[in-house]
Design an enzyme around this catalytic site. Structure first.
Site, short mmCIF file in Angstrom:
data_model
loop_
_atom_site.label_atom_id
_atom_site.label_comp_id
_atom_site.label_asym_id
_atom_site.label_seq_id
_atom_site.Cartn_x
_atom_site.Cartn_y
_atom_site.Cartn_z
N GLU A 1 -31.67 -8.45 -16.93
CA GLU A 1 -32.81 -7.57 -18.26
C GLU A 1 -34.16 -7.38 -16.88
OE1 GLU A 1 -35.00 -8.91 -22.34
OE2 GLU A 1 -35.12 -9.54 -20.29
N ASP B 1 -21.23 -21.29 -37.88
CA ASP B 1 -22.17 -23.00 -38.24
C ASP B 1 -20.59 -23.81 -38.39
OD1 ASP B 1 -23.05 -25.16 -38.58
OD2 ASP B 1 -23.89 -24.15 -41.07
N ASP C 1 -32.87 -13.04 -18.25
CA ASP C 1 -33.93 -12.83 -18.99
C ASP C 1 -35.24 -12.35 -18.11
OD1 ASP C 1 -34.78 -12.80 -22.00
OD2 ASP C 1 -36.40 -14.15 -20.82
#
Length: 558
Positions: free
Chosen positions: A284, A39, A225
Site C-alpha cells: 500500500e 459475525d 500498510d
C-alpha cells in the site's frame, strides 16, 4: 476434495522470470474487512469464525485469494491499525486457533490468505511504547520510536512542522514519570499510533520475526500498510508548507516514499523466498507517480503494489485510457503485474463515487444518483476485470452496495472524523456490515445486530436476494470472474491494444477478446465484434451492430 495450490517457486529474489510467473500475476483478490463481513458469535462484531463460515461463498464467487484487514490484538483506536501484539488475535475477532482453522479451510477450498501487516507504527499500548513512557527519558526503548525534545523556550512546541494525516500536528508531548512535561513523539496518524524508528536494528529484527511467525502459520502473503512511510528523512527536517495534506500522494515527502524503504523490502523478500508456495508482498504505497510505485515491485522487492492512480480516476474514457497505459508502461520494465482496484475500506465505494460529479475526491458525503452510480460501477468492474494484471474486489461491491452517507455522528468510529482537520472522516460509510439475507435484525450478518447501523432496504441488496437472479450485480461478478478464469485473453499479459473509437468510448483488444466501453450519458451504435460474452447492462444485437447503452461495458469473444 482438496484443491492443491501451486507448486513452490524455485526462483531467487533476483530472478526476474520467477517474478513474472506467480499465481498473483492475474489473481482476483477479495478484501475482507473482518468486523463488517460476518459475525460468528452474535456480539454484533464480525470475526474470524464468521469469515471462516463464509469461505464457501468466496469460493463460489470465483476469487483466487482473500486479503484480511487487521485482526491483531489492538485497543481499536483505528479499527485495528493500531497493533498492540502482532502475534496474537484481538478477542473481538477470536483466537489464534480460529486463525489457524481459517487458513487451513481456505487452503482446502483452493483459496489463498493474505494478511495485513502494519509496520509503520504500533499502538501506544504496545509493550515497547508503554515501557518507553514508564521508564522516561534515557530509556533505550525510546530509540525504537521517534522521541524528540520540543522547540521553544521550554520545549512547548513540536520538534518540526509535520502534520498528521488525520489532521493536526504529527507530534504529541509526553508527561515524564515525575509529572513534568517531557519529550514529544511522532505519529503520522492518530496519537495512539506512534511511528517506529526503522533506523533501529531491533525494529527490523522484530518484523523479520513477525513475518516468519505468520508464514509458519501458513499465510500466503502480506498486504503492507503504509509501505511508503517506514523511513523518514535524516534529521526529520521541516516540510515548510502550511497545506501539507494536499501534497500527500502528489510529491515526495520527508516522511513518505523515501528511498530507504526499499532496503527493508529487499530483506523481507529473501525471507518469503525461503518458503514454499510462492508467498507474496503487496504494497500500500501512495506515491506521486506510477513510476515511483514501480520501485516497490522491482524483481527483488515486493510482488504487487496498489494502483491508487486508477482508483481515483473519474468515469471518463480519455482519463481511463491514460491511466491504464501509464500503469502498464510503468510496471512492464520491472516485470511486475499491474493491479486494479475500484474500492476499499478507506474510500467511498465506487457505486457512490460514480453517482456523484467528478472532482469530489475519494470520500463523498452525498448519495448522488443511485441508479447512475450502480450502472457506472457495473461497467467499470467489467473494464477492470478485462485488464491484464491482478484485480482487487472490496467486500460488498459484488452486491452493488453504496456508501451509507447518512450515519448519525454518534455512531461513527473513524478516528479522523473526530479530528478538527485532515481526512474527511467519512470512512465509516464504506464499512457498514454487509447484508447476507433479506430479513433479520442484521440481514444475516449475525444474531446480535451490527456495530454500525445498516440502512432500511439493505436486505434487497443481500446475497440471498441476488443469488440466481439474472442480471443481478452478484451474478454479473460471478460470471465475469468465471469468464476471466476461462478465457486466455483476460488477465494475462502486460499490454493492451486500443482501437480508434468515438469520443467517450473505449475499444480494448486482447487476444480473442474485445471490450467496448461507453462512458457517455447516451446510447451509441457500435459494430458487433463477434459473440457477446457478457455485458454490464442488457444489449441487443441488431444486424451487424448493437446500440450500446449509456455507461455500459460489453465483452466480446472473437
Amino acid at each position: 476434495m482438496t484443491q492443491h495450490l501451486a507448486a513452490p517457486s524455485t526462483g531467487t529474489s533476483a530472478d526476474a522470470p520467477a517474478h513474472q510467473t506467480g499465481w498473483w500475476q492475474d489473481a482476483v483478490i477479495y478484501q475482507v474487512y473482518p468486523r463488517s463481513f460476518a459475525d460468528g458469535n452474535g456480539d454484533g462484531m464480525g470475526d474470524l469464525a464468521g469469515v471462516r463460515a463464509r469461505l464457501p461463498y468466496l469460493k463460489d464467487l470465483g476469487v483466487d485469494a482473500v486479503w484480511l484487514s487487521p485482526f491483531y490484538a489492538s485497543p481499536q483506536a483505528d479499527a485495528g491499525y493500531d497493533v498492540a501484539d502482532y502475534r496474537d488475535i484481538d478477542p473481538m475477532f477470536g483466537t489464534l486457533m480460529d486463525a489457524d482453522g481459517l487458513i487451513r479451510d481456505a487452503h482446502e477450498l483452493g483459496l489463498r490468505i493474505i494478511v495485513d501487516l502494519v509496520p509503520n507504527h504500533s499502538s501506544d499500548r504496545h509493550e515497547w511504547f508503554r515501557r518507553a513512557l514508564a521508564e522516561g527519558p534515557g530509556s533505550a526503548l525510546r530509540e525504537r520510536y521517534h522521541f524528540r525534545p520540543g522547540k521553544g523556550e521550554n520545549g512547548e512546541l513540536p520538534p518540526n512542522d509535520w502534520e498528521s494525516v488525520f489532521g493536526g500536528p504529527a507530534w504529541t508531548r509526553t508527561t515524564d514519570p515525575d509529572g513534568t512535561p517531557g519529550d514529544w513523539y511522532l505519529h503520522l496518524f492518530a496519537p495512539e499510533q506512534p511511528d517506529f524508528n526503522w533506523e533501529h536494528p531491533a525494529v527490523a529484527d522484530e518484523f523479520r520475526s513477525i513475518l516468519r511467525f505468520w508464514l509458519d502459520m501458513g499465510v500466503d502473503g502480506f498486504r503492507v500498510d503504509v509501505a511508503h512511510g517506514l523511513v523518514k528523512a535524516e534529521g526529520l527536517p521541516d516540510l515548510g508548507s502550511r497545506d501539507q495534506l494536499k501534497l500527500l500522494g502528489n510529491d515526495v515527502m520527508p516522511f513518505f516514499d523515501q528511498d530507504g524503504v526499499h532496503e527493508i523490502y529487499r530483506s523481507w523478500r529473501t525471507i518469503l523466498d525461503e518458503y514454499p508456495g510462492a508467498r507474496i508482498l503487496v504494497a500500500e504505497a501512495w506515491t506521486p507517480t506510477v513510476e515511483r510505485t514501480a520501485n516497490y515491485v522491482r524483481p527483488d522487492e515486493m510482488h504487487q503494489a496498489f494502483n491508487f492512480q486508477y482508483l481515483s480516476t473519474a468515469w471518463d474514457a480519455a482519463e481511463l485510457r491514460e491511466v491504464i497505459d501509464s500503469s502498464l508502461d510503468a510496471m512492464r520494465p520491472v516485470g511486475a503485474p499491474t493491479t486494479w482496484v475500484l474500492s476499499n475500506h478507506d474510500v467511498t465505494r465506487h457505486a457512490t463515487r460514480f453517482a456523484n460529479p467528478p472532482g469530489l475526491g475519494t470520500q463523498i458525503r452525498t448519495p448522488g444518483d443511485r441508479e447512475l452510480g450502480l450502472r457506472r460501477a457495473r461497467a467499470a468492474t467489467l473494464l477492470m476485470l478485462a485488464l491484464p494484471g491482478s484485480a482487487y474486489i472490496y467486500q460488498g461491491e459484488e452486491l452493488g452496495l453504496p456508501d451509507v452517507t447518512d450515519l448519525p455522528d454518534e455512531v461513527r468510529q473513524d478516528p479522523s472524523f473526530f479530528r478538527a482537520e485532515g481526512q474527511d472522516g467519512f470512512r465509516d460509510g464504506c464499512r457498514v456490515p454487509i447484508p447476507w439475507t433479506r430479513d433479520g435484525s442484521s440481514y444475516g450478518f449475525g444474531d446480535g445486530g451490527s456495530w454500525l447501523p445498516q440502512p432500511d432496504g439493505w436486505g434487497e441488496l443481500s446475497v440471498q436476494a441476488q443469488t440466481g437472479v439474472p442480471g443481478s450485480t452478484l451474478e454479473l461478478y460471478r460470471a465475469a470472474i468465471a469468464a476471466r478464469r476461462e478465457h486466455p485473453g483476460l488477465g494475462a499479459g502486460t499490454s493492451v491494444e486500443w482501437e480508434a473509437a468515438p469520443e467517450g468510448l473505449l475499444v480494448l483488444v486482447r487476444p480473442g477478446f474485445v471490450c467496448t466501453v461507453n462512458t457517455t450519458d447516451r446510447p451509441v451504435r457500435v459494430p458487433a465484434r463477434g459473440t457477446v460474452l457478457l455485458s454490464s447492462a442488457p444489449v441487443v444485437t441488431d444486424g451487424d451492430g448493437i446500440e450500446l447503452p449509456a455507461d455500459t461495458t460489453v465483452w466480446w469473444t472473437v
